[in-house]
Motif scaffolding. Sequence first.
Motif, PDB file in Angstrom:
ATOM      1  N   ILE A 130       0.854  -1.189   0.000  1.00  0.00           N
ATOM      2  CA  ILE A 130       0.000   0.000   0.000  1.00  0.00           C
ATOM      3  C   ILE A 130       0.889   1.237   0.000  1.00  0.00           C
ATOM      4  O   ILE A 130       1.725   1.408   0.882  1.00  0.00           O
ATOM      5  N   ALA A 131       0.707   2.093  -1.015  1.00  0.00           N
ATOM      6  CA  ALA A 131       1.506   3.312  -1.134  1.00  0.00           C
ATOM      7  C   ALA A 131       0.614   4.443  -1.636  1.00  0.00           C
ATOM      8  O   ALA A 131       0.917   5.114  -2.624  1.00  0.00           O
ATOM      9  N   THR A 132      -0.498   4.634  -0.954  1.00  0.00           N
ATOM     10  CA  THR A 132      -1.521   5.581  -1.399  1.00  0.00           C
ATOM     11  C   THR A 132      -1.281   7.005  -0.922  1.00  0.00           C
ATOM     12  O   THR A 132      -2.019   7.921  -1.291  1.00  0.00           O
ATOM     13  N   GLY A 133      -0.266   7.222  -0.076  1.00  0.00           N
ATOM     14  CA  GLY A 133       0.108   8.577   0.309  1.00  0.00           C
ATOM     15  C   GLY A 133      -0.858   9.237   1.263  1.00  0.00           C
ATOM     16  O   GLY A 133      -1.541   8.585   2.067  1.00  0.00           O
TER      17      GLY A 133
ATOM     18  N   VAL B  51       1.404   7.199   3.822  1.00  0.00           N
ATOM     19  CA  VAL B  51       0.277   6.461   4.388  1.00  0.00           C
ATOM     20  C   VAL B  51       0.651   5.811   5.719  1.00  0.00           C
ATOM     21  O   VAL B  51      -0.211   5.438   6.503  1.00  0.00           O
ATOM     22  N   THR B  52       1.973   5.697   5.986  1.00  0.00           N
ATOM     23  CA  THR B  52       2.434   5.137   7.265  1.00  0.00           C
ATOM     24  C   THR B  52       2.758   6.226   8.280  1.00  0.00           C
ATOM     25  O   THR B  52       3.030   5.923   9.445  1.00  0.00           O
ATOM     26  N   ASN B  53       2.805   7.491   7.835  1.00  0.00           N
ATOM     27  CA  ASN B  53       3.007   8.634   8.736  1.00  0.00           C
ATOM     28  C   ASN B  53       4.276   8.506   9.565  1.00  0.00           C
ATOM     29  O   ASN B  53       4.286   8.773  10.755  1.00  0.00           O
ATOM     30  N   ARG B  54       5.374   8.122   8.909  1.00  0.00           N
ATOM     31  CA  ARG B  54       6.662   8.085   9.612  1.00  0.00           C
ATOM     32  C   ARG B  54       7.352   9.438   9.393  1.00  0.00           C
ATOM     33  O   ARG B  54       7.087  10.379  10.148  1.00  0.00           O
ATOM     34  N   ILE B  55       8.210   9.566   8.419  1.00  0.00           N
ATOM     35  CA  ILE B  55       8.706  10.880   8.015  1.00  0.00           C
ATOM     36  C   ILE B  55       8.170  11.130   6.617  1.00  0.00           C
ATOM     37  O   ILE B  55       8.553  10.449   5.661  1.00  0.00           O
ATOM     38  N   ASN B  56       7.252  12.071   6.505  1.00  0.00           N
ATOM     39  CA  ASN B  56       6.496  12.245   5.266  1.00  0.00           C
ATOM     40  C   ASN B  56       7.237  13.134   4.278  1.00  0.00           C
ATOM     41  O   ASN B  56       6.884  14.287   4.040  1.00  0.00           O
ATOM     42  N   LEU B  57       8.273  12.574   3.686  1.00  0.00           N
ATOM     43  CA  LEU B  57       9.075  13.261   2.683  1.00  0.00           C
ATOM     44  C   LEU B  57       9.306  12.315   1.506  1.00  0.00           C
ATOM     45  O   LEU B  57       9.474  11.105   1.696  1.00  0.00           O
TER      46      LEU B  57
ATOM     47  N   THR C 286      -3.388  23.248   6.661  1.00  0.00           N
ATOM     48  CA  THR C 286      -3.603  22.770   8.034  1.00  0.00           C
ATOM     49  C   THR C 286      -3.316  21.289   8.193  1.00  0.00           C
ATOM     50  O   THR C 286      -3.885  20.613   9.046  1.00  0.00           O
ATOM     51  N   GLY C 287      -2.390  20.790   7.375  1.00  0.00           N
ATOM     52  CA  GLY C 287      -1.954  19.415   7.553  1.00  0.00           C
ATOM     53  C   GLY C 287      -2.482  18.466   6.496  1.00  0.00           C
ATOM     54  O   GLY C 287      -3.294  18.821   5.641  1.00  0.00           O
ATOM     55  N   ARG C 288      -1.993  17.240   6.580  1.00  0.00           N
ATOM     56  CA  ARG C 288      -2.383  16.177   5.667  1.00  0.00           C
ATOM     57  C   ARG C 288      -2.692  14.931   6.487  1.00  0.00           C
ATOM     58  O   ARG C 288      -2.208  14.789   7.616  1.00  0.00           O
ATOM     59  N   GLU C 289      -3.498  14.043   5.927  1.00  0.00           N
ATOM     60  CA  GLU C 289      -3.830  12.803   6.614  1.00  0.00           C
ATOM     61  C   GLU C 289      -3.617  11.621   5.682  1.00  0.00           C
ATOM     62  O   GLU C 289      -3.699  11.757   4.455  1.00  0.00           O
ATOM     63  N   PRO C 290      -3.317  10.448   6.250  1.00  0.00           N
ATOM     64  CA  PRO C 290      -3.095   9.258   5.416  1.00  0.00           C
ATOM     65  C   PRO C 290      -4.331   8.926   4.585  1.00  0.00           C
ATOM     66  O   PRO C 290      -5.464   9.042   5.052  1.00  0.00           O
ATOM     67  N   LYS C 291      -4.099   8.504   3.355  1.00  0.00           N
ATOM     68  CA  LYS C 291      -5.186   8.206   2.428  1.00  0.00           C
ATOM     69  C   LYS C 291      -5.481   6.713   2.466  1.00  0.00           C
ATOM     70  O   LYS C 291      -4.916   5.927   1.703  1.00  0.00           O
ATOM     71  N   THR C 292      -6.385   6.330   3.365  1.00  0.00           N
ATOM     72  CA  THR C 292      -6.681   4.912   3.569  1.00  0.00           C
ATOM     73  C   THR C 292      -8.157   4.558   3.349  1.00  0.00           C
ATOM     74  O   THR C 292      -8.529   3.396   3.509  1.00  0.00           O
TER      75      THR C 292
END
Length: 509
Positions: A165-168, A331-337, A288-294
């Motif tokens: 899963i790599a949906t960002g 999508v894993t919210n580790r280091i989002n780069l 105001t931020g981003r959230e995982p796309k799940t």
Amino acid sequence: MEMDTDAGNDVAGRAFDYDLFVIGGGSGGVRASRMSASHGAKVALVELPYHPISSETHGGLGGTCVLRGCVPKKILVYGSGFSHEFQDAKGFGWEIDGEIRFNWKKLIQNKTKEIERLNGVYKRMLVNAGVTLFEGFGRIVDKHTVEVKDVDGQTKTFTTNHILIATGGKAVKLNIPGQELGITSDEGLSLEEFPKKVLIIGGGYIAVEFAGIYSGMGADVHLCYRKSLPLAGFDTEMAEVVARNLEARGIKCHKHTNIVKLESHYLGIKATTDTNEEYHVDQVMFATGREPKTANLNLEGVGVELDEAGAIKVNEYSQTSIPSIWAVGDVTNRINLTPVALMEGTCFAKTVFLKEPTKPDYENVAHAVFCQPPLSSVGLTEDQVKANHGGIRGEFKIFTSSFNPMKNTVSGRQEKTMMKLIVHGATDKVMGAMMCGPDAPEIIQGLAVALKCGATKAQFDATVGIHPTAAEEFVTMRTMTRQIPKGVRDVYLRESRACRTSMSSLSKL
């Protein structure tokens, strides 16, 4: 969560359609697909149809970074920077007579042309690597089955040994009345008309970057954030420099400000704060931020665990709670780069298809904020050193340099460059380096290699500088600015999950 090295062996001998099926065609998914295919795997990837603005029905190969993030943003940063160059040119003898006009539509057309080209490049890379591409929406049926719904609404199912899963992630808006009147950074990169008055809600890197973009192109920009400084999570001293630079370039910064309501108004949009202040603007942007796309992936249905933020939980090898299902990237919210997603995709392919268990290395990951001038850093911040989050004990020495760049002495621009080194007293290792000034990301990228190699301050001092450059300041800082007392502990990334979470959060702001 330990890695299950026998993932899929419970169905040994079963014939799968694919060895790997990837859901998501951003940086992490594309890298994992290509590398896995190069290791001999039979790979398929599904991604939504291309569009510059993402939605539940549109995406495109290249993902956030290429299509609606880093690449188009940097193009707009370049475009906005010319206004400052025109101003500075006068001090160097250039006499610019007559009206200088900016054509927003032309820039957006050229930007869109470039990301469409890159979308095609990504497609060719995957095809050349032997990856089978599907255009549509991917959904997990069970631990070895993926369902693909194409653009015509037709569905097909495919079996696979491994699923990645790599949906960002996706940009989010504040849950306030009138939120539908505002846009996110997605739309901000593709507006049909240039807004003359803009209100940006948020204080993270996306907010300050867009503030500089719109201001540089001539807009009246208001930047509203909840805290006392923008860029929470970055070094406080450096954030102070950014705040001064924003205001010096005409951006109106409103600290401790919360927008609670948006309304249509004959002047455009009326934004109201929790203290009843009002702003009348042409456009409001939520940064105001981003959230995982799940959403709609059926993760809970197949038993994939999510954290409290909705991100997919993974172990150190990017494996989820279901051994045959893996996840990389935002999508894993580790280091989002983006470069981190690339690293995670590469490590995944080595782990699964070369049978070489490889953990992503999150130590000394450099960051850049493309404000004007830009901010970049690698390693520890002074705030982290003071935070007592575990790691190496001992005193730390802080070296700083603030100076007027050579170009500014002639142009007359009143804007200083700030540099900083953080050194561990007992080992003399340089544990952090940061800069706010022209070319900061280019310079810090080189220093990131030095920190990765464990360079000491003595080695920095022994390095002969290139003159005249700003970068030479990093090897000529001899006098310590201050010292953090012995006994205070740093937050070195070595095995600190807490710090990784902190770094992830600042990358989303």
